[in-house]
Design a protein around this motif. Structure first.
Motif, PDB file in Angstrom:
ATOM      1  N   THR A  27       0.846  -1.193   0.000  1.00  0.00           N
ATOM      2  CA  THR A  27       0.000   0.000   0.000  1.00  0.00           C
ATOM      3  C   THR A  27       0.883   1.246   0.000  1.00  0.00           C
ATOM      4  OG1 THR A  27      -1.750  -1.128   1.232  1.00  0.00           O
ATOM      5  CG2 THR A  27      -1.778   1.281   1.241  1.00  0.00           C
ATOM      6  N   VAL A  28       0.718   2.094  -0.997  1.00  0.00           N
ATOM      7  CA  VAL A  28       1.502   3.322  -1.096  1.00  0.00           C
ATOM      8  C   VAL A  28       0.704   4.459  -0.465  1.00  0.00           C
ATOM      9  CG1 VAL A  28       2.596   4.982  -2.645  1.00  0.00           C
ATOM     10  CG2 VAL A  28       2.673   2.541  -3.184  1.00  0.00           C
ATOM     11  N   TYR A  29       1.267   5.048   0.586  1.00  0.00           N
ATOM     12  CA  TYR A  29       0.606   6.154   1.276  1.00  0.00           C
ATOM     13  C   TYR A  29       0.977   7.511   0.684  1.00  0.00           C
ATOM     14  CZ  TYR A  29      -0.260   2.600   4.850  1.00  0.00           C
ATOM     15  OH  TYR A  29      -0.650   1.472   5.515  1.00  0.00           O
ATOM     16  N   GLY A  30       2.069   7.560  -0.036  1.00  0.00           N
ATOM     17  CA  GLY A  30       2.479   8.828  -0.619  1.00  0.00           C
ATOM     18  C   GLY A  30       3.852   8.726  -1.251  1.00  0.00           C
ATOM     19  N   ARG A  31       4.236   9.814  -1.902  1.00  0.00           N
ATOM     20  CA  ARG A  31       5.524   9.898  -2.589  1.00  0.00           C
ATOM     21  C   ARG A  31       6.154  11.249  -2.276  1.00  0.00           C
ATOM     22  NH1 ARG A  31       1.859   7.187  -5.489  1.00  0.00           N
ATOM     23  NH2 ARG A  31       2.506   5.391  -6.735  1.00  0.00           N
ATOM     24  N   TYR A  32       7.471  11.305  -2.422  1.00  0.00           N
ATOM     25  CA  TYR A  32       8.133  12.598  -2.264  1.00  0.00           C
ATOM     26  C   TYR A  32       9.319  12.684  -3.214  1.00  0.00           C
ATOM     27  CZ  TYR A  32       9.478  17.001  -0.285  1.00  0.00           C
ATOM     28  OH  TYR A  32       9.735  18.335  -0.152  1.00  0.00           O
ATOM     29  N   GLY A  33       9.424  13.818  -3.893  1.00  0.00           N
ATOM     30  CA  GLY A  33      10.503  14.043  -4.845  1.00  0.00           C
ATOM     31  C   GLY A  33      10.000  14.908  -5.984  1.00  0.00           C
ATOM     32  N   GLY A  34      10.790  14.983  -7.046  1.00  0.00           N
ATOM     33  CA  GLY A  34      10.388  15.754  -8.213  1.00  0.00           C
ATOM     34  C   GLY A  34      11.330  16.909  -8.493  1.00  0.00           C
ATOM     35  N   ARG A  35      11.287  17.383  -9.719  1.00  0.00           N
ATOM     36  CA  ARG A  35      12.124  18.498 -10.134  1.00  0.00           C
ATOM     37  C   ARG A  35      11.520  19.127 -11.389  1.00  0.00           C
ATOM     38  NH1 ARG A  35      17.696  17.713 -12.897  1.00  0.00           N
ATOM     39  NH2 ARG A  35      16.977  19.730 -13.690  1.00  0.00           N
ATOM     40  N   ASP A  36      12.186  20.173 -11.879  1.00  0.00           N
ATOM     41  CA  ASP A  36      11.795  20.776 -13.144  1.00  0.00           C
ATOM     42  C   ASP A  36      13.056  21.072 -13.946  1.00  0.00           C
ATOM     43  OD1 ASP A  36      12.898  23.118 -12.059  1.00  0.00           O
ATOM     44  OD2 ASP A  36      10.951  23.828 -11.354  1.00  0.00           O
ATOM     45  N   ALA A  37      12.911  21.754 -15.073  1.00  0.00           N
ATOM     46  CA  ALA A  37      14.055  22.007 -15.944  1.00  0.00           C
ATOM     47  C   ALA A  37      15.017  23.027 -15.356  1.00  0.00           C
ATOM     48  CB  ALA A  37      13.573  22.469 -17.318  1.00  0.00           C
ATOM     49  N   ASP A  38      14.555  23.842 -14.417  1.00  0.00           N
ATOM     50  CA  ASP A  38      15.398  24.898 -13.863  1.00  0.00           C
ATOM     51  C   ASP A  38      16.326  24.410 -12.762  1.00  0.00           C
ATOM     52  OD1 ASP A  38      14.306  26.831 -15.550  1.00  0.00           O
ATOM     53  OD2 ASP A  38      12.646  27.212 -14.166  1.00  0.00           O
ATOM     54  N   SER A  39      15.876  23.421 -11.995  1.00  0.00           N
ATOM     55  CA  SER A  39      16.659  23.012 -10.833  1.00  0.00           C
ATOM     56  C   SER A  39      16.300  21.590 -10.427  1.00  0.00           C
ATOM     57  CB  SER A  39      16.395  23.963  -9.663  1.00  0.00           C
ATOM     58  OG  SER A  39      16.958  23.476  -8.470  1.00  0.00           O
ATOM     59  N   ALA A  40      17.298  20.888  -9.879  1.00  0.00           N
ATOM     60  CA  ALA A  40      17.064  19.529  -9.396  1.00  0.00           C
ATOM     61  C   ALA A  40      16.476  19.505  -7.995  1.00  0.00           C
ATOM     62  CB  ALA A  40      18.372  18.736  -9.414  1.00  0.00           C
ATOM     63  N   ASP A  41      16.474  20.634  -7.292  1.00  0.00           N
ATOM     64  CA  ASP A  41      16.018  20.597  -5.903  1.00  0.00           C
ATOM     65  C   ASP A  41      15.094  21.741  -5.495  1.00  0.00           C
ATOM     66  OD1 ASP A  41      17.835  22.677  -5.861  1.00  0.00           O
ATOM     67  OD2 ASP A  41      19.349  21.589  -4.704  1.00  0.00           O
ATOM     68  N   SER A  42      14.641  22.557  -6.434  1.00  0.00           N
ATOM     69  CA  SER A  42      13.788  23.688  -6.064  1.00  0.00           C
ATOM     70  C   SER A  42      12.378  23.257  -5.676  1.00  0.00           C
ATOM     71  CB  SER A  42      13.715  24.699  -7.214  1.00  0.00           C
ATOM     72  OG  SER A  42      13.108  24.117  -8.350  1.00  0.00           O
ATOM     73  N   ARG A  43      12.013  22.021  -5.978  1.00  0.00           N
ATOM     74  CA  ARG A  43      10.663  21.541  -5.668  1.00  0.00           C
ATOM     75  C   ARG A  43      10.604  20.716  -4.388  1.00  0.00           C
ATOM     76  NH1 ARG A  43       6.676  23.372  -9.448  1.00  0.00           N
ATOM     77  NH2 ARG A  43       7.804  24.004 -11.323  1.00  0.00           N
ATOM     78  N   VAL A  44      11.725  20.588  -3.698  1.00  0.00           N
ATOM     79  CA  VAL A  44      11.758  19.766  -2.485  1.00  0.00           C
ATOM     80  C   VAL A  44      12.412  20.540  -1.348  1.00  0.00           C
ATOM     81  CG1 VAL A  44      11.776  17.565  -3.724  1.00  0.00           C
ATOM     82  CG2 VAL A  44      13.938  18.704  -3.209  1.00  0.00           C
ATOM     83  N   SER A  45      12.098  20.142  -0.130  1.00  0.00           N
ATOM     84  CA  SER A  45      12.706  20.735   1.062  1.00  0.00           C
ATOM     85  C   SER A  45      12.565  19.748   2.208  1.00  0.00           C
ATOM     86  CB  SER A  45      12.029  22.063   1.427  1.00  0.00           C
ATOM     87  OG  SER A  45      10.710  21.838   1.910  1.00  0.00           O
ATOM     88  N   LEU A  46      13.372  19.920   3.248  1.00  0.00           N
ATOM     89  CA  LEU A  46      13.249  19.054   4.422  1.00  0.00           C
ATOM     90  C   LEU A  46      11.892  19.243   5.089  1.00  0.00           C
ATOM     91  CD1 LEU A  46      16.819  19.286   6.004  1.00  0.00           C
ATOM     92  CD2 LEU A  46      15.774  17.322   4.850  1.00  0.00           C
ATOM     93  N   ALA A  47      11.422  20.490   5.122  1.00  0.00           N
ATOM     94  CA  ALA A  47      10.108  20.750   5.708  1.00  0.00           C
ATOM     95  C   ALA A  47       9.014  20.064   4.896  1.00  0.00           C
ATOM     96  CB  ALA A  47       9.855  22.250   5.781  1.00  0.00           C
ATOM     97  N   GLY A  48       9.157  20.085   3.572  1.00  0.00           N
ATOM     98  CA  GLY A  48       8.177  19.425   2.718  1.00  0.00           C
ATOM     99  C   GLY A  48       8.193  17.920   2.889  1.00  0.00           C
ATOM    100  N   LEU A  49       9.391  17.357   3.068  1.00  0.00           N
ATOM    101  CA  LEU A  49       9.507  15.917   3.302  1.00  0.00           C
ATOM    102  C   LEU A  49       8.826  15.535   4.613  1.00  0.00           C
ATOM    103  CD1 LEU A  49      10.619  13.094   2.724  1.00  0.00           C
ATOM    104  CD2 LEU A  49      12.805  13.836   3.711  1.00  0.00           C
ATOM    105  N   ARG A  50       9.061  16.320   5.647  1.00  0.00           N
ATOM    106  CA  ARG A  50       8.423  16.033   6.939  1.00  0.00           C
ATOM    107  C   ARG A  50       6.905  16.126   6.820  1.00  0.00           C
ATOM    108  NH1 ARG A  50       9.907  18.428  12.930  1.00  0.00           N
ATOM    109  NH2 ARG A  50       8.077  17.575  13.993  1.00  0.00           N
ATOM    110  N   TYR A  51       6.430  17.126   6.112  1.00  0.00           N
ATOM    111  CA  TYR A  51       4.986  17.303   5.938  1.00  0.00           C
ATOM    112  C   TYR A  51       4.379  16.086   5.239  1.00  0.00           C
ATOM    113  CZ  TYR A  51       0.596  19.666   4.725  1.00  0.00           C
ATOM    114  OH  TYR A  51      -0.732  20.010   4.589  1.00  0.00           O
ATOM    115  N   ALA A  52       5.045  15.608   4.184  1.00  0.00           N
ATOM    116  CA  ALA A  52       4.546  14.449   3.449  1.00  0.00           C
ATOM    117  C   ALA A  52       4.613  13.184   4.299  1.00  0.00           C
ATOM    118  CB  ALA A  52       5.340  14.272   2.160  1.00  0.00           C
ATOM    119  N   LEU A  53       5.674  13.045   5.101  1.00  0.00           N
ATOM    120  CA  LEU A  53       5.794  11.885   5.991  1.00  0.00           C
ATOM    121  C   LEU A  53       4.662  11.856   7.014  1.00  0.00           C
ATOM    122  CD1 LEU A  53       9.642  11.830   6.643  1.00  0.00           C
ATOM    123  CD2 LEU A  53       8.301   9.882   5.827  1.00  0.00           C
TER     124      LEU A  53
END
Length: 278
Positions: A27-53
């Protein structure tokens, strides 16, 4: 990626990192990650990871959260693609090679289509910009977009897209990836204490976005043999170029075909086949 169940670990294989929150039963409860053409890490943050967890833990505790159905067939793995047979027996298979091997296999069968390139659309493709630290919160709505016409506003909280729960940028991308190339998707969101639902129309071509960053594109024919970083707006102005004109600086790796053509590192590429491109 050898031996990995592609139906369970279904994600954007061009990424450098992706996190899954799942139970032992699949059972998948959620996912975290992602990027766009401008940056490999502008769409993620430690706070965002905690929120998703935390959202995933909440779903795990819910007795009514649907469990994954028992598997009815063996796992689908990358080694099963016919194109994978050309690899050495114990060779490492990188994530992006899943796309490569799938494409080669489909091309051999005459089934590959150009629109296969448009995977994992950005939220901006339907008019949404998301909060990096709280991936279900709307940080921006583009004017005259499907999201704007639906009535979604800045500060609203996304609940589901096509019945898939949302807590992160990756959750939204996965839902959009599963949406049709043309048709509708159902989005549910919360505005204050009110819950709203709307069917967003998806026009032909809605999935298209800047995919120049994708490593798997390097194997798509015809291969351009040149690549590098886009010039900044200031650099383009200094050269008298329009802001949207194609202009990038050739990177340190110069392919042999490009070298034979006279291209060198730091050369600025302005067009292809005599054509000026935006």
């Amino acid at each position: 990626m050898r031996g990995v169940d592609l139906d369970l670990f279904d994600f954007d294989y061009d990424l450098t990192w992706m996190g899954f929150f799942l139970n032992a039963d699949g059972t998948v409860y959620g996912r975290y990650g992602g990027r766009d053409a401008d940056s490999a890490d502008s769409r993620v943050s430690l706070a965002g990871l905690r929120y998703a967890l935390e959202a995933a833990l909440t779903r795990h505790r819910r007795a009514d959260f649907p469990s994954a159905p028992p598997p009815t067939k063996p796992p689908r793995t990358v080694e099963q693609y016919p194109a994978a047979r050309r690899l050495p027996e114990r060779a490492c298979i990188h994530c992006h090679q899943v796309y490569d091997l799938r494409r080669e296999s489909l091309q051999a069968e005459g089934k590959w289509r150009l629109d296969e390139l448009w995977v994992y659309p950005l939220p901006e493709n339907i008019g949404l910009t998301l909060d990096v630290d709280r991936g279900d919160r709307v940080a921006g709505v583009a004017a005259d977009s499907p999201a704007a016409h639906a009535g979604i506003q800045v500060g609203d909280r996304l609940l589901t897209i096509d019945d898939r729960p949302i807590a992160s940028f990756a959750d939204v991308q996965y839902a959009l990836h599963r949406a049709p190339a043309c048709g509708t998707l159902t989005i549910t969101w919360q505005h204050g204490q009110e819950t709203h639902q709307h069917q967003l129309p998806l026009a032909e071509g809605w999935r298209k976005t800047d995919i120049s960053w994708r490593w798997s594109l390097r194997g798509v024919d015809p291969q351009p043999w040149v690549h590098g970083d886009d010039l900044s707006a200031e650099e383009k102005r200094a050269l008298g170029l329009r802001a949207k004109r194609l202009a990038f600086r050739q990177g340190p790796f110069v392919s042999e075909p490009a070298r034979r053509a006279g291209i060198r590192q730091n050369d600025i590429i302005l067009g292809v086949d005599g054509k000026v491109l935006d």
